[in-house]
Each structure stands twice: as C-alpha cells, then as structure tokens.
Design an enzyme around this catalytic site. Sequence first.
Site, PDB file in Angstrom:
ATOM      1  N   SER A 113       0.844  -1.195   0.000  1.00  0.00           N
ATOM      2  CA  SER A 113       0.000   0.000   0.000  1.00  0.00           C
ATOM      3  C   SER A 113       0.876   1.239   0.000  1.00  0.00           C
ATOM      4  O   SER A 113       1.990   1.229   0.546  1.00  0.00           O
ATOM      5  CB  SER A 113      -0.897   0.001   1.247  1.00  0.00           C
ATOM      6  N   SER A 114       0.359   2.312  -0.565  1.00  0.00           N
ATOM      7  CA  SER A 114       1.107   3.575  -0.593  1.00  0.00           C
ATOM      8  C   SER A 114       1.283   4.172   0.802  1.00  0.00           C
ATOM      9  O   SER A 114       2.081   5.093   0.975  1.00  0.00           O
ATOM     10  CB  SER A 114       0.395   4.583  -1.496  1.00  0.00           C
ATOM     11  N   CYS A 115       0.585   3.631   1.807  1.00  0.00           N
ATOM     12  CA  CYS A 115       0.731   4.164   3.170  1.00  0.00           C
ATOM     13  C   CYS A 115       2.091   3.821   3.778  1.00  0.00           C
ATOM     14  O   CYS A 115       2.417   4.283   4.875  1.00  0.00           O
ATOM     15  CB  CYS A 115      -0.387   3.676   4.070  1.00  0.00           C
ATOM     16  N   TYR A 167      -0.640  -0.762  10.114  1.00  0.00           N
ATOM     17  CA  TYR A 167      -0.724  -1.483   8.841  1.00  0.00           C
ATOM     18  C   TYR A 167       0.512  -1.189   7.996  1.00  0.00           C
ATOM     19  O   TYR A 167       1.093  -2.089   7.373  1.00  0.00           O
ATOM     20  CB  TYR A 167      -1.991  -1.061   8.103  1.00  0.00           C
ATOM     21  N   HIS A 218     -12.643   1.860   3.116  1.00  0.00           N
ATOM     22  CA  HIS A 218     -11.878   3.023   2.704  1.00  0.00           C
ATOM     23  C   HIS A 218     -12.813   4.096   2.154  1.00  0.00           C
ATOM     24  O   HIS A 218     -14.012   3.883   2.014  1.00  0.00           O
ATOM     25  CB  HIS A 218     -10.833   2.618   1.656  1.00  0.00           C
ATOM     26  N   LYS A 256       3.400  -3.759   6.403  1.00  0.00           N
ATOM     27  CA  LYS A 256       3.686  -3.846   4.968  1.00  0.00           C
ATOM     28  C   LYS A 256       5.153  -3.525   4.655  1.00  0.00           C
ATOM     29  O   LYS A 256       5.754  -4.120   3.754  1.00  0.00           O
ATOM     30  CB  LYS A 256       2.742  -2.922   4.190  1.00  0.00           C
TER      31      LYS A 256
END
Length: 318
Positions: A109-111, A138, A181, A142
């Site tokens: 994920s871009s997070c 999270y 989301h 990742k």
Amino acid sequence: MNPKKTKIYIAGHGGMVGSAVWRILVAKGYSNLIGKTSKELDLTKQQAVLDFYNKEQPEVVIDAAAKVGGILANKDFPYPFLMENMQIQNNLIDGAHKAGIEKFIFLGSSCIYPKFAPQPLKEEYLLTDSLEPTNEWYAIAKITGVKACQAIRKQYNKEYVSLMPTNLYGSFDNFDLQSSHVLPAMLRKFHEAKINNHADVTLWGSGTPMREFLFVDDMAEAVVYALENNLPEYLYNIGTGKDITIKELAETIKKITGHQGNILWDASKPDGTPRKLMDVSKMKELGWQYTTELEEGIEQTYAWFLENIDGIKEVKLG
C-alpha cells in the site's frame, strides 16, 4: 513449457485485489491457479502454510492477502492490523523461500511512505521520515514485507518483488461503513441517502486532502505484468499518477449515484495525510500504465454494488 500452465497460488483470492487478479489471469488463459479460503488455510498459522506449500508446490505466489480497513478501523484495532498482517506475510514469504519458490509478488500500500514525503511519492522515499499515525500499524507491517522480499532478492537472487498500489476500488470492495476506505464508504453513503429521500450526507474532515485512485482491474493487470516479466528492482509504485481532492471525489460519486441532497463536512474529524500521489514513472518506463479513468471505474463499481447489494455483509472487527 507453456507459461499459461504455470502453477500460481493467489493468497487472498476471494478479496477485491485477489479476485481481480484471478479474473484477469483466467481471461488471459492461465489454467493452473490455486486459491484457498481462510477456512481452508489459516495464513496466520506457520505450519499450515508450510504444509500447503509442500503439498501443492506452486511455482509462483501472488500475495494479495491482508487485514485491511480505513482510518477508523486502523485507529480502533492497531494490534491486529500490525500483528495479523505480519503473521500472514511472514508465513507466506518465508514459507515460499523455504519451499524453493523462485517468484513471489508482494502487494502492499502507498501508506508505507512517510506522511510528509515530497510529492509525488518515489520508491526511494521509503523509511526517510515518520508515518501517518492513523494507519502506521498497517504500514509498518507492509514495510516489513517489502524488506523481507528485498532481503531474499539480495541474498538469494530470487525474483521477489513488491508492488505498492495507490488507493484501490472496484468489484468485491468492502462497503462496510465502519471499516471501509473512503471511496466505497462514500459510494454507499450517497446511495443510501438517495433512497432515503435524498437526505444530507455528512463526510469526515475538510474535503481538502488529495487522493489518487486506481481501478482494481488495472492493478490486476500490473500484477500480471510483473508475473510475465522480470522486474529489475525490488519495489514499484502502481497508480495513475493523477489525484483529486476528497471534495471533488464526493461530487463525482454524488453525480454517479444520482443523489440530490446536500454534502456536509465534519471538520472535527481527521483528514489523514494531506496528499498521497504516486510517482509511477518506473512502471511506465518498463511498459505498464493504467487504462481506466476514475469516473468510468466508479460507474462500474456502482453497477457492481447495485447488483450485489443484498449479498454485501457488515464486517465485524476485533
């Protein structure tokens, strides 16, 4: 050897991303796909995953399995978002390595990128500053997955690659208002307000943050590209390279759903990261880019939502 006969295990094949990858692969003629439900295979159990690998002996693993959710879910349940995601990916990655599997595609994920990283987000910004607090649990999980794949790639020269998508949406998304989301949550809110005499819709925050969205079928195409090609680096961003404000997103969804009421913004609620735009130049240079524009993708997602509304279940977290 026919590459379409390659034995491919898709972890999380029942989720939004995994099911999209499965659909695209079947459409392209791949005929040796493996998928297991969580009841059939508990990915948090190390021995169960090792036994599965030894029995099935897949040649490629695509890891689309994760415990996911929005700001509220991440805030209320930090421990499972950290621990369960690490357990799932560690078992899958380490098990694949031990089983002699040479190709592994890890989806994140871009997070994973810092909250205030320069825009657009480049792959090299990883671990250069602090994360967004609302989803750091999270994100940390990742990041460990990305680093595990990088370490195996570096030490053992295996084709373990990580793809980091921007915000995804599409068929089989999570539309539960407590754990979804922003885009699917909005879509459901506007739909329900429309059928409730076009009631006003209250949304979190100011509406000013900017977000990038990618249709999940385009993400699946990127996974297939990584499957069919040897990507030279360990980490690639997957997105459109274009973003819009949350307010613009709300207006677009309002139009598509046919809602005619007012939009109210609750500024007491958090906005999250102010902007999250991906630099997708590395994948574009290799030959992959998105094809579905946002409005078209939302229209397809809303059509799927309407067709499946009776089967969409509430998600319980804890």
